[in-house]
Design a protein around this motif. Structure first.
Motif, mmCIF file in Angstrom:
data_model
loop_
_atom_site.group_PDB
_atom_site.id
_atom_site.type_symbol
_atom_site.label_atom_id
_atom_site.label_comp_id
_atom_site.label_asym_id
_atom_site.label_seq_id
_atom_site.Cartn_x
_atom_site.Cartn_y
_atom_site.Cartn_z
ATOM 1 N N UNK A 3 -120.667 108.291 35.184
ATOM 2 C CA UNK A 3 -120.120 109.645 35.328
ATOM 3 C C UNK A 3 -118.721 109.685 34.728
ATOM 4 N N UNK A 5 -116.143 110.745 36.128
ATOM 5 C CA UNK A 5 -115.208 110.299 37.162
ATOM 6 C C UNK A 5 -115.074 108.771 37.133
ATOM 7 N N UNK A 22 -98.307 103.169 35.830
ATOM 8 C CA UNK A 22 -99.353 103.986 36.456
ATOM 9 C C UNK A 22 -99.428 105.378 35.830
ATOM 10 N N UNK A 23 -98.256 105.923 35.498
ATOM 11 C CA UNK A 23 -98.228 107.277 34.930
ATOM 12 C C UNK A 23 -98.938 107.321 33.589
ATOM 13 N N UNK A 26 -102.687 106.875 34.043
ATOM 14 C CA UNK A 26 -103.341 108.155 34.407
ATOM 15 C C UNK A 26 -103.677 108.966 33.148
ATOM 16 N N UNK A 30 -107.523 110.131 31.674
ATOM 17 C CA UNK A 30 -107.914 111.497 31.272
ATOM 18 C C UNK A 30 -108.364 111.503 29.810
ATOM 19 N N UNK A 114 -104.685 117.167 23.299
ATOM 20 C CA UNK A 114 -104.015 117.809 24.443
ATOM 21 C C UNK A 114 -102.745 118.536 24.009
ATOM 22 N N UNK B 170 -118.804 113.531 44.032
ATOM 23 C CA UNK B 170 -117.965 113.663 42.830
ATOM 24 C C UNK B 170 -118.011 112.483 41.860
ATOM 25 N N UNK B 177 -120.901 114.639 38.366
ATOM 26 C CA UNK B 177 -119.481 115.002 38.362
ATOM 27 C C UNK B 177 -119.332 116.417 38.888
ATOM 28 N N UNK B 179 -117.636 118.841 37.823
ATOM 29 C CA UNK B 179 -117.608 119.913 36.822
ATOM 30 C C UNK B 179 -119.008 120.494 36.572
ATOM 31 N N UNK B 375 -106.845 118.951 37.318
ATOM 32 C CA UNK B 375 -106.617 118.757 35.876
ATOM 33 C C UNK B 375 -105.668 119.814 35.292
ATOM 34 N N UNK B 378 -102.049 118.728 35.334
ATOM 35 C CA UNK B 378 -101.824 117.323 35.010
ATOM 36 C C UNK B 378 -100.697 117.139 33.988
ATOM 37 N N UNK B 379 -100.630 118.026 33.004
ATOM 38 C CA UNK B 379 -99.611 117.851 31.957
ATOM 39 C C UNK B 379 -98.199 118.057 32.501
ATOM 40 N N UNK B 380 -97.294 117.210 32.052
ATOM 41 C CA UNK B 380 -95.891 117.301 32.496
ATOM 42 C C UNK B 380 -95.154 118.293 31.587
ATOM 43 N N UNK B 475 -95.545 108.739 36.853
ATOM 44 C CA UNK B 475 -96.457 109.275 37.873
ATOM 45 C C UNK B 475 -95.729 110.165 38.876
ATOM 46 N N UNK B 478 -94.588 113.610 37.233
ATOM 47 C CA UNK B 478 -95.715 114.558 37.267
ATOM 48 C C UNK B 478 -95.796 115.225 38.645
#
Lengths: 203, 550
Positions: A3, A5, A22-23, A26, A30, A114, B170, B177, B179, B375, B378-380, B475, B478
């Motif tokens: 999946x 996820x 970690x940031x 992440x 994605x 993005x 999930x 998922x 979605x 989601x 999510x973007x900073x 992290x 954000x």
């Protein structure tokens, strides 16, 4: 089938294990999810990249300029990608940006996709002879459909595309004229019954 | 009158979150409300005389069908464990999207009982397993097979025939998922399908116990009394797995708390309380006392909390009956202010839940807002400046910025994922190995670090420039921008300090699930009961929404 996820979680954790914060991990989670949604080989490339990462001795780039060339080795696609995404509002004004020598460039691609969403503009990306049109992070058009690992790109060329119509004014007018056939011609009676009829705006 | 929302710096403290109780907003109650007019059916029931085999239950409306597939297996006494490290269970379940074909059931028969080691597909929505309360189950079988109903005291003291030890959804282990299904109106509202699974499992436990009793003594056996069935729920053992969830889903957490806070604000803003609403509030409050007096636990921590809650509530009810004037303007606001002044957090939050009972018009629209798409946020926003980020931290994390993390007591624990079961755990960083593999759940400590770093950075720098050399704190950068928009998205406490009670985090989540009778078995895991007192599937079309207090 895995999946999305699971793809996100495993990519994130493995990125942390490979030494990213970690940031950033992440972000990678994605991104790999995004590549896989667009049928691009994210997991394949990430796995290969992490296996080779140490021996590649990659260079990091902090501030991105119009033309960027790694000194000795190749650029890390993750750090270049994170900074490209973070700095896109400034980079947008440059219109065209180039990178020379980028390792595992497919991992750089989702950051650009993005970024296209952040600025609300399409971005054209050429990775040696492979072309990608990144449509606001909604989809990716490409002449590249192979499920393979791309170990490096000698040249990456990026162009921020202005939001323009893809058609001629004449074509629009013709179509608009046809659409008018759904309207009702107002006669005097209909005009009298319309909203605001009999009132004046000049107060 | 305009009442402000409660301050996140008060509400989001762990002791307060750990005092939350179920309410009209709870997911199991909103699930029942949503599915009450769906057609319920037992589609398959192929169990042997011992109760082992396969069963299928479904909810159907128009073309949409959700089917629970149950696999009950023989389990050696020594293999039964509620811990997440167990590998076999009395029964395993999956919620299937649609009507399963024979080949689906055959495929799942091999996968579902393996749980974490099996592979599910996008056709399956949730996955779970459960163990019998052997003592209660055997007692009920024994009694029914002899033509008698079981001992009420035993039934009441345990409250369930089976307890689940995990419910997954999930995308876990190949499940669909979110979605793929998020646009279905019936599952607007979090954890709807997890709630459906647990609810249908409850029905399976009744059918199974009746079946085994009947097989044992076909001539004499009777069925379990419907009212006893209603009084039974499904138990659940929950460990630390739930705690990181609320940290890792900040906007979802915000939307849950925000629904509660907006409800309270709107109720406090009601100028005139009608007689009907007053009576319903008082009725629910008074009847609910039995849920506290029948709340059994061996945990001294919880016993103390229950004692003080009961004492406070009894006093409060006397005050309501003797002294309080519901005819005054903004009576619920007066009542709330009195609660804050006089009573403990447990009691305050209990009564807040009760205040919602008469106000369906306030809570119902909010239930639909309790899901979230993380989601999207999510973007900073990297074009913002260091100065702006610093101001956000000062405004949104005032108490956290005062914690001194150089003291061992404030930096004592670390969260990690165990290798053998991939489950979150908490350990002392000075006594145990593995702190270098710490999960990013020490938000308070990292926010403080970020603040210190920002304080020696030029205010005019953009976040993009700041991050280009400081990505180790990405992290929390954000998170800070998320909390700016979503005030209830962050726990305003130190989750790695000496005083941390991890069960507060579990209790917060479980209260939103609608769980009752939290029974801490240590500071790191607890047992609860779900759907105790809930209507049975055949009763759903016309049920009392205040069943929790009956």
């Amino acid at each position: 089938m895995r999946s999305l996820s699971e793809i996100d979680t495993v990519s994130k954790r493995s990125s942390r294990a490979a030494g990213y914060s970690w940031g950033i991990a992440e972000e990678i989670g994605k991104n790999i999810r995004l590549l896989e949604i667009f049928s691009l080989p994210g997991i394949k490339n990430l796995n290969s990249f992490f296996k080779k990462k140490k021996e590649l001795r990659l260079e990091n780039i902090s501030i991105i300029k119009q033309d960027n060339e790694a000194n000795k080795n190749e650029y890390c696609p993750i750090i270049a990608g994170v900074n490209f995404l973070d700095q896109i509002k400034t980079l947008e004004t440059l219109k065209e940006i180039t990178f020379k020598k980028v390792s595992y460039p497919l991992l750089f691609l989702p950051f650009v996709s993005r970024a296209a969403e952040v600025i609300g503009k399409r971005i054209f990306l050429k990775m040696d002879d492979r072309e990608f049109l990144l449509n606001f992070n909604n989809n990716i058009y490409s002449n590249y459909t192979k499920n393979e690992i791309i170990v490096s790109a000698e040249n990456i060329y990026l162009k921020v595309l202005e939001n323009r119509d893809s058609f001629e004014e004449k074509e629009w007018n013709e179509l608009y004229k046809l659409s008018e056939e759904t309207f009702v011609e107002e006669n005097e009676s209909l005009k009298q019954g319309g909203a605001g009829a009999g009132l004046t705006d000049n107060d | 009158m305009n009442i402000s929302l409660r301050d996140p710096n008060v509400v989001m403290k762990l002791s307060r979150l750990g005092s939350f109780h179920q309410s009209k907003l709870s997911f199991l109650r909103s699930f029942l409300k949503e599915f009450k007019d769906w057609d319920y059916k037992r589609d398959l029931f192929e169990l042997n005389e011992h109760g082992y085999g396969t069963a299928v239950y479904s909810f159907k409306k128009k073309n949409r069908v959700y089917s629970l597939i149950c696999f009950a297996n023989e389990l050696d006494e020594n293999e039964r464990s509620d811990r997440v490290i167990a590998t076999k269970w009395d029964a395993a379940f999956t919620l299937f999207d649609g009507v399963p074909l024979k080949q689906d059931i055959e495929r799942l028969k091999n996968e579902v009982p393996k749980q974490e080691f099996g592979r599910l597909s996008y056709k399956e929505l949730t996955l779970s397993r459960a163990n019998k309360s052997v003592r209660v189950f055997n007692h009920v079988v024994e009694c029914l097979s002899e033509g008698k109903q079981p001992d009420n005291d035993l039934i009441t003291s345990v409250g369930y025939l089976y307890r689940t030890t995990a419910v997954y959804g999930s995308g876990k282990f190949g499940l669909a998922d979110r979605f793929r299904i998020k646009d279905r109106e019936e599952i607007y509202g979090p954890f709807r399908l997890e709630m459906m699974l647990v609810y249908l499992v409850r029905q399976f436990t009744f059918n199974q116990v009746n079946h085994v009793a009947k097989s044992k003594n076909p001539k004499k056996a009777v069925s379990l009394d419907i009212n006893i069935c209603k009084s039974l729920g499904i138990g659940n053992s929950t460990g630390l797995g739930m705690a990181p969830f609320i940290v890792n889903h900040p906007t979802l957490l915000n939307n849950w708390i925000s629904a509660r806070e907006i409800s309270l604000k709107k109720i406090r803003e009601i100028k005139t309380i009608s007689e009907k609403d007053k009576n319903l509030f008082l009725e629910c409050l008074k009847k609910s006392i039995k849920n506290i007096t029948s709340w059994n636990t061996e945990s001294q921590y919880q016993i103390n909390k229950i004692k003080s809650l009961l004492k406070d509530l009894n006093e409060f009810i006397v005050y309501l009956d003797d002294d309080f004037n519901f005819e005054q303007d903004y009576a619920f606001n007066e009542l709330y202010l009195y609660l804050e002044k006089e009573y403990c957090e447990e009691c305050i939050e209990y009564v807040v839940s009760m205040m919602m009972e008469p106000y369906d018009d306030i809570t119902s629209p909010l239930i639909k807002e309790m899901s979230s798409e993380e989601e999207k946020y999510f973007n900073i926003p990297t074009e913002r400046t260091v100065e702006e980020l610093k101001l956000i931290l000062e405004k949104k994390y005032p108490d956290i910025l005062t914690i001194d993390f150089s003291k061992d007591e404030n930096n004592l624990n670390f969260w990690f994922i165990s290798k053998n079961k991939e489950e979150p755990r908490l350990a002392n960083r000075f006594d145990e190995v593995g702190a270098e593999l710490e999960q990013p759940l020490a938000i308070a400590r990292d926010i403080k670090k970020l603040y210190e770093l920002l304080s020696v950075t030029k205010n005019s720098w953009t976040i993009a420039k700041f991050l280009s050399t400081n990505n180790e704190l990405r992290h929390v950068v954000r998170r800070a921008f998320i909390v700016e928009k979503f005030p209830y998205s962050e726990i305003q406490d130190n989750t790695i300090g000496q005083k941390i009670m991890p069960i507060d985090m579990l209790r917060l989540k479980l209260s939103f699930f609608g769980a009752l009778k939290f029974d801490p078995r240590s500071d790191k895991w607890l047992r609860i009961c779900m759907f105790q007192g809930a209507p049975l599937p055949e009763q759903l079309k016309n049920y009392d929404e205040h069943w929790v207090y009956n």
